[in-house]
Design a protein around this motif. Structure first.
Motif, PDB file in Angstrom:
ATOM      1  N   ARG A 125       1.915  -9.580  -6.273  1.00 34.96           N
ATOM      2  CA  ARG A 125       3.336  -8.663  -5.933  1.00 34.96           C
ATOM      3  C   ARG A 125       3.005  -8.044  -4.503  1.00 34.96           C
ATOM      4  O   ARG A 125       1.970  -7.696  -4.191  1.00 34.96           O
ATOM      5  N   ILE A 126       4.067  -7.909  -3.860  1.00 33.17           N
ATOM      6  CA  ILE A 126       4.017  -7.309  -2.438  1.00 33.17           C
ATOM      7  C   ILE A 126       5.115  -6.296  -2.462  1.00 33.17           C
ATOM      8  O   ILE A 126       6.144  -6.678  -2.822  1.00 33.17           O
ATOM      9  N   ASP A 127       4.725  -5.260  -1.478  1.00 33.44           N
ATOM     10  CA  ASP A 127       5.979  -4.337  -1.373  1.00 33.44           C
ATOM     11  C   ASP A 127       6.960  -4.605  -0.146  1.00 33.44           C
ATOM     12  O   ASP A 127       7.836  -3.951  -0.027  1.00 33.44           O
ATOM     13  N   ASP A 128       6.543  -5.601   0.784  1.00 29.98           N
ATOM     14  CA  ASP A 128       7.385  -5.839   1.975  1.00 29.98           C
ATOM     15  C   ASP A 128       7.409  -7.376   2.268  1.00 29.98           C
ATOM     16  O   ASP A 128       6.638  -7.677   3.142  1.00 29.98           O
ATOM     17  N   ILE A 129       7.957  -8.145   1.271  1.00 32.74           N
ATOM     18  CA  ILE A 129       7.795  -9.534   1.416  1.00 32.74           C
ATOM     19  C   ILE A 129       8.264 -10.225   2.879  1.00 32.74           C
ATOM     20  O   ILE A 129       7.763 -10.923   3.699  1.00 32.74           O
ATOM     21  N   GLU A 130       9.279  -9.393   3.540  1.00 30.65           N
ATOM     22  CA  GLU A 130       9.989  -9.801   4.899  1.00 30.65           C
ATOM     23  C   GLU A 130       8.662  -9.433   5.977  1.00 30.65           C
ATOM     24  O   GLU A 130       8.645 -10.365   6.839  1.00 30.65           O
ATOM     25  N   ALA A 131       7.886  -8.604   6.057  1.00 35.38           N
ATOM     26  CA  ALA A 131       7.016  -8.393   6.707  1.00 35.38           C
ATOM     27  C   ALA A 131       5.667  -9.484   6.769  1.00 35.38           C
ATOM     28  O   ALA A 131       5.354 -10.104   7.653  1.00 35.38           O
ATOM     29  N   LEU A 132       5.610  -9.870   5.357  1.00 38.61           N
ATOM     30  CA  LEU A 132       4.764 -10.949   5.168  1.00 38.61           C
ATOM     31  C   LEU A 132       5.197 -12.123   5.872  1.00 38.61           C
ATOM     32  O   LEU A 132       4.586 -13.004   6.619  1.00 38.61           O
ATOM     33  N   LYS A 133       6.635 -12.551   5.652  1.00 41.39           N
ATOM     34  CA  LYS A 133       7.159 -13.572   6.126  1.00 41.39           C
ATOM     35  C   LYS A 133       7.089 -13.750   7.791  1.00 41.39           C
ATOM     36  O   LYS A 133       6.562 -14.850   8.325  1.00 41.39           O
ATOM     37  N   ARG A 134       7.111 -12.509   8.276  1.00 39.00           N
ATOM     38  CA  ARG A 134       7.076 -12.731   9.909  1.00 39.00           C
ATOM     39  C   ARG A 134       5.480 -12.785  10.144  1.00 39.00           C
ATOM     40  O   ARG A 134       5.467 -13.503  11.182  1.00 39.00           O
ATOM     41  N   ARG A 135       4.651 -12.351   9.467  1.00 32.21           N
ATOM     42  CA  ARG A 135       3.292 -12.446   9.794  1.00 32.21           C
ATOM     43  C   ARG A 135       2.907 -14.038   9.573  1.00 32.21           C
ATOM     44  O   ARG A 135       2.304 -14.449  10.537  1.00 32.21           O
ATOM     45  N   LEU A 136       3.264 -14.655   8.622  1.00 30.94           N
ATOM     46  CA  LEU A 136       3.237 -15.943   8.433  1.00 30.94           C
ATOM     47  C   LEU A 136       3.699 -16.929   9.552  1.00 30.94           C
ATOM     48  O   LEU A 136       2.898 -17.956  10.217  1.00 30.94           O
ATOM     49  N   THR A 137       4.803 -16.528   9.944  1.00 30.13           N
ATOM     50  CA  THR A 137       5.482 -17.281  10.834  1.00 30.13           C
ATOM     51  C   THR A 137       5.079 -17.211  12.109  1.00 30.13           C
ATOM     52  O   THR A 137       4.756 -18.155  12.862  1.00 30.13           O
ATOM     53  N   ALA A 138       4.460 -15.900  12.512  1.00 27.95           N
ATOM     54  CA  ALA A 138       3.934 -15.620  13.622  1.00 27.95           C
ATOM     55  C   ALA A 138       2.385 -16.517  13.878  1.00 27.95           C
ATOM     56  O   ALA A 138       2.078 -16.872  14.847  1.00 27.95           O
ATOM     57  N   ALA A 139       1.838 -16.468  12.551  1.00 29.80           N
ATOM     58  CA  ALA A 139       0.696 -17.149  12.565  1.00 29.80           C
ATOM     59  C   ALA A 139       0.734 -18.747  12.433  1.00 29.80           C
ATOM     60  O   ALA A 139      -0.300 -19.507  12.476  1.00 29.80           O
ATOM     61  N   GLY A 140       1.885 -19.210  12.255  1.00 27.75           N
ATOM     62  CA  GLY A 140       2.214 -20.637  12.338  1.00 27.75           C
ATOM     63  C   GLY A 140       2.080 -21.244  10.737  1.00 27.75           C
ATOM     64  O   GLY A 140       1.674 -22.398  10.817  1.00 27.75           O
ATOM     65  N   VAL A 141       2.091 -20.279   9.788  1.00 28.01           N
ATOM     66  CA  VAL A 141       1.730 -20.738   8.404  1.00 28.01           C
ATOM     67  C   VAL A 141       3.155 -21.069   8.063  1.00 28.01           C
ATOM     68  O   VAL A 141       3.927 -20.345   7.841  1.00 28.01           O
ATOM     69  N   GLU A 142       3.146 -22.363   7.302  1.00 31.43           N
ATOM     70  CA  GLU A 142       4.468 -22.981   6.569  1.00 31.43           C
ATOM     71  C   GLU A 142       4.537 -21.912   5.224  1.00 31.43           C
ATOM     72  O   GLU A 142       3.546 -21.796   4.676  1.00 31.43           O
TER      73      GLU A 142
END
Length: 132
Positions: A85-102
């Protein structure tokens, strides 16, 4: 970039025979079945959700063609995964995208009102992140 807050939600195990594995976890181990949302219907694949203390164990039917049928690139029915469970999935999506993680958006496939994504870690383990 701030980190979202996380908490453990469930583990998903994969089965060729969901009913047999469910019986093992209920009859032998003693876990209690819980309601499985309609979105996790037999038309998608077989599921059984069980109470595991304060968390859940999801028994998932192995379905090699599931990702292709659903038009996604990660298939959570081929190997076990854990969900967070995560409180801010949009922030995680941005982190993953910035790191090049699909990552794949599971929201259109999954449970109504639940924002879900799946990722593979660098060793190929599947991890689900979800936010209501």
């Amino acid at each position: 970039m701030p980190s979202p807050r996380f908490s453990f939600q469930h583990v998903g195990v994969v089965a060729a025979d969901v009913a047999r594995l469910e019986r093992f976890y209920t009859d032998v181990i003693g876990l209690e079945p819980i309601a499985t949302p309609a979105a996790q219907s037999a038309e998608m694949m077989g599921f059984s959700w069980l109470r595991l203390g304060e968390h859940e164990l999801h028994v998932i039917e192995r379905s090699p063609d599931f990702a292709q049928r659903m038009g996604v690139s990660i298939n959570p029915s081929l190997q076990p995964h854990f969900a967070v469970r995560i409180d801010d999935i949009e922030a995680l999506k941005r982190r993953l995208t910035a790191a090049g993680v699909e990552w794949i958006d599971w929201s259109r496939i999954g449970i109504s009102g639940l924002n879900q994504i799946f990722v593979r870690d660098p060793e190929g383990n599947v991890v689900e992140f979800e936010q209501f």
